[in-house]
Scaffold this active site. Structure first.
Site, PDB file in Angstrom:
ATOM      1  N   ASP A 411      -2.328   5.420 -16.076  1.00 52.42           N
ATOM      2  CA  ASP A 411      -3.629   5.499 -16.736  1.00 52.42           C
ATOM      3  C   ASP A 411      -4.383   6.758 -16.315  1.00 52.42           C
ATOM      4  O   ASP A 411      -4.287   7.216 -15.174  1.00 52.42           O
ATOM      5  CB  ASP A 411      -4.442   4.258 -16.358  1.00 52.42           C
ATOM      6  CG  ASP A 411      -5.803   4.233 -17.008  1.00 52.42           C
ATOM      7  OD1 ASP A 411      -5.856   4.159 -18.247  1.00 52.42           O
ATOM      8  OD2 ASP A 411      -6.817   4.292 -16.280  1.00 52.42           O
ATOM      9  N   GLU A 464      -0.691   8.501 -19.932  1.00 52.72           N
ATOM     10  CA  GLU A 464      -1.818   8.525 -20.846  1.00 52.72           C
ATOM     11  C   GLU A 464      -2.565   9.824 -20.538  1.00 52.72           C
ATOM     12  O   GLU A 464      -3.369   9.886 -19.616  1.00 52.72           O
ATOM     13  CB  GLU A 464      -2.736   7.318 -20.639  1.00 52.72           C
ATOM     14  CG  GLU A 464      -3.830   7.260 -21.692  1.00 52.72           C
ATOM     15  CD  GLU A 464      -5.156   6.709 -21.174  1.00 52.72           C
ATOM     16  OE1 GLU A 464      -6.023   6.407 -22.000  1.00 52.72           O
ATOM     17  OE2 GLU A 464      -5.337   6.624 -19.943  1.00 52.72           O
TER      18      GLU A 464
END
Length: 735
Positions: A411, A464
């Site tokens: 993330d 990401e």
């Protein structure tokens, strides 16, 4: 009492003792003590601040050795005869309420508590934290308990508190060492016992009780305690499972938030019920993988798991760690891979967490220009510290080792790569080369990926990453960050921007649907329609589509068809496949009732199922995702009618022609060039009546004509349904 031990006793009484073994357990009788007894020998000291009386018995026979003398509050001594040698003993303790109990004194196990076990690089979790062990100090004698280890190099003292000692910070001072790790073996502690660390800073300040950074299992708020857990108890049954997520394999990911996928009577499903309901659903829908939004323990439900405190603990909201293992085990037995959302970019400031863990900035950068994230109000890991890198990479390895996870999606990578991420001038400082690149974070990400792929070549790591940082998904030896894949945020934003426009205006923004192919081969992209697009007032995916109800569903069907035809692996957030009307609510559940009362939702669900089946059936749709020879535009310039078409190819198998009409107008007699002459078949039409469409379709067999167009010698004349995507293949290859 000799002056040499008086400072240690003072530290013990003040809960500031860092060297309990220098005082407690067996010691040679100090000089002068034999004058009181007339002999020399051993002195046994015991620390029991809850006791009024303590006596000593042998461990094996229970033979009484003697009653101890209290020489200071909570400190007891027993002088042993000259002929007595060290022996294994138990204590009979009478507390101040006149209740008696027997226990094994942990401070007689100095050699075990302070021993340095072999530490394997990037698998620190096997050493740190709380581990159930069995000691065999004598033949036929077994002593079960837990060895605790915690890294707190800046602490003045560390004590264990827990359900096994009444949460009394005086009871179990831990022993320090030169490597900053505090240790103590406590007999009798068992799986299920709760614990935390009571830490005093170098200045002597008592910090809030800290959960174990390496804790395997955690209590729900408000307690937030770590829980002793036996990782070796679960027996896996997925030995036949082999993960497939390489570049030439189909990858279709269903992104799930476990707490809001479905409820039962308003309550969360357990890991067990999720295995019973979610896995068959994912299999039936045809997805290849489940991606779990962070299931690590997180006190604040509204963070969706992206502010984890227990990085090594699957959340106990849904069950215990074995239940989570059984869920993954069931996924594998059903042929589904499991990818974990993982958060090494930042951590929250909850008092029981990592923030100023030992009174100093231990896990985070001390300078807020590097160590504090202004967007999320969280701490940022200090990637320059070897101990922090070890902690994080060990954590990633832990999920693959202990839980058989098939990969991680990292993330917020962009926030890690840039020192000035979300910061204004004066809020950040350049690196040593004068740039804004976070060199230490870059090196950490490279080491992470090198380690994961070294030990698990078939796992997948996904970034990401929303910027143009080069070679995110390329090997480190080629100057890349070493990820296997990168989310294609540009594709997501461009195509959503295009699809949310009224069809009458799409002709003016035709480039948005084309843009992604200008950079597609620079990375190994995953096309992601993730949770980020259906929260914070953005509405549901269906709600973004223009027009009346029919057009909204038609637009979404056409968009998903385009997505599955476009090069790149796929990710779809839960709820998009049924046309959820409401924006995602982490406290609620998906709009399952739509499947019972809305034909459009039923049709959309059926379409996603058919798209997944089609995608896996034709190698051209996945095998050459990252090969420039695997894609060719056929119609790229018909912006006036908002029509585009392309061919997907592979070295083996049939080519697939994908055509999309992004207006509500039916296009009759539309000519498209094709690379193979003969008969073609329409194998999927998102406007099919079974999907809730109008049912405009082509005949079962389409014959090519010898008419040169779009760079091909032959072509097809087709009917383009309104707001629809078609897939066509040569008849000999139709499935």
């Amino acid at each position: 009492m000799p002056n040499s031990v008086e400072p240690l006793i003072g530290h013990l009484l003040d809960c500031r003792c860092a060297e309990p073994f220098n005082l407690l357990g067996f010691h040679e009788r100090p000089e002068g003590s034999h004058e009181r007894t007339g002999n020399s020998g051993l002195l046994l000291r015991v620390w029991r601040p809850d006791a009024s009386n303590v006596s000593v018995i042998t461990f094996t026979s229970g033979e009484a050795i003697g009653e101890m003398v209290q020489v200071a509050p909570g400190l007891f001594e027993l002088l042993l005869s000259e002929c007595c040698s060290v022996f294994l003993y138990q204590l009979v303790v009478t507390n101040k309420d006149h209740q008696s109990y027997t226990l094994v004194d942990p401070y007689q196990f100095q050699s075990y508590s302070l021993s340095h076990f072999h530490r394997e690089p990037y698998r620190n979790y096997r050493y740190m934290g709380a581990h159930l062990v069995s000691l065999h100090p004598e033949p036929k004698v077994t002593i079960d308990g837990v060895i605790f280890r915690v890294y707190a190099p800046n602490a003045r003292s560390v004590s264990l508190v827990g359900s096994f000692n009444g949460w009394d910070g005086r009871m179990h001072p831990m022993a320090s060492s030169d490597d900053g790790i505090w240790r103590l073996f406590i007999p009798g502690v068992k799986a299920g016992d709760l614990y935390k660390y009571e830490i005093r800073s170098q200045q002597g300040d008592l910090l809030p009780h800290k959960a174990d950074p390496y804790g395997y299992y955690a209590e729900q708020p408000p307690g937030n305690a770590s829980i002793v857990y036996d990782h070796l108890d679960y027996e896996w049954e997925d030995s036949r499972w082999k993960h497939h997520a390489c570049l030439d394999r189909p990858v279709s990911i269903y992104e799930v938030h476990l707490g809001s996928w479905r409820k039962e009577q308003g309550k969360n499903l357990t890991y067990k019920t999720l295995a019973e309901q979610l896995i068959p659903y994912v299999v039936d829908m045809g997805f290849t993988h489940i991606e779990l939004m962070p299931p690590m323990e997180h006190p604040f439900t509204g963070s969706w798991g992206y502010q984890p405190v227990g990085l090594f603990a699957p959340t106990s909201r849904f069950g215990n760690p074995d239940d989570f293992k059984a869920f993954i085990d069931s996924c594998h037995q059903a042929g589904i891979g499991v990818i974990l959302d993982w958060v090494p970019a930042h951590f929250p400031s909850d008092s029981h967490g990592l923030g100023r863990f030992d009174g100093a900035a231990l896990y985070e950068y001390a300078d807020p220009k590097r160590g504090w994230h202004p967007d999320w109000q969280t701490h940022i890991y200090d990637y320059g510290k070897p101990e922090v890198k070890e902690f994080l990479i060990s954590n990633a390895m832990y999920w693959l080792d202990r839980f058989h996870l098939d990969g991680v999606r990292v993330d917020a990578v962009a926030s890690m790569l840039y020192l000035d991420y979300s910061r204004s001038e004066g809020e950040w400082e350049p690196n040593q080369l004068g740039g804004n690149e976070h060199i230490e974070a870059v090196q950490f990400l490279k080491e992470l990926n090198e380690t994961l792929y070294l030990h698990y070549p078939d796992q997948v790591s996904i970034a990401e990453e929303s910027t143009s940082w080069p070679k995110v998904s390329m090997p480190t030896y080629d100057g890349g960050l070493g990820f296997g894949y990168k989310w294609n945020m540009g594709w997501m934003h461009d195509t959503l921007d295009y699809m949310t426009r009224d069809p009458i205006h799409r002709a003016h923004n035709h480039w948005e649907i084309m843009q992604s192919m200008t950079y597609h081969y620079s990375e190994h992209f995953i096309l992601a329609l993730s949770h980020d697009e259906v929260v914070h007032g953005k509405g549901s995916l269906l709600g973004k589509m223009p027009g009346d109800e029919w057009q909204k569903y038609a637009n979404l069907r056409a968009y998903l068809g385009f997505m599955f035809g476009h090069p790149g692996k796929k990710l779809l957030f839960m709820g998009a496949e049924i046309g959820s009307v409401r924006e995602w609510d982490h406290e609620g559940q998906l709009d399952w009732e739509l499947l019972n009362k809305n034909n459009y939702s039923q049709g959309l669900s059926q379409l996603v199922k058919e798209l997944n089946h089609l995608y896996k059936s034709y190698p051209a749709l996945y095998k050459s995702d990252y090969d420039q020879n695997g894609f060719a535009w056929v119609v790229a310039d018909d912006q006036q009618q908002s029509v585009f078409a392309f061919i997907r190819k592979s070295f083996s198998g049939s080519p697939v022609l994908v055509i999309a009409n992004m207006t509500p107008e039916v296009r009759q007699d539309y000519r498209v060039g094709v690379p193979v002459k003969g008969v073609w078949k329409e194998v999927l039409n998102s406007d099919g009546q079974c999907f809730g469409g109008s049912g405009v379709a082509n005949s079962k067999s389409l014959y090519t004509e010898h008419y040169h167009t779009h760079g091909y010698d032959c072509s097809l004349v087709v009917t383009l349904p309104p707001l629809a995507t078609l897939f066509l293949v040569p008849d000999s290859c139709a499935i």
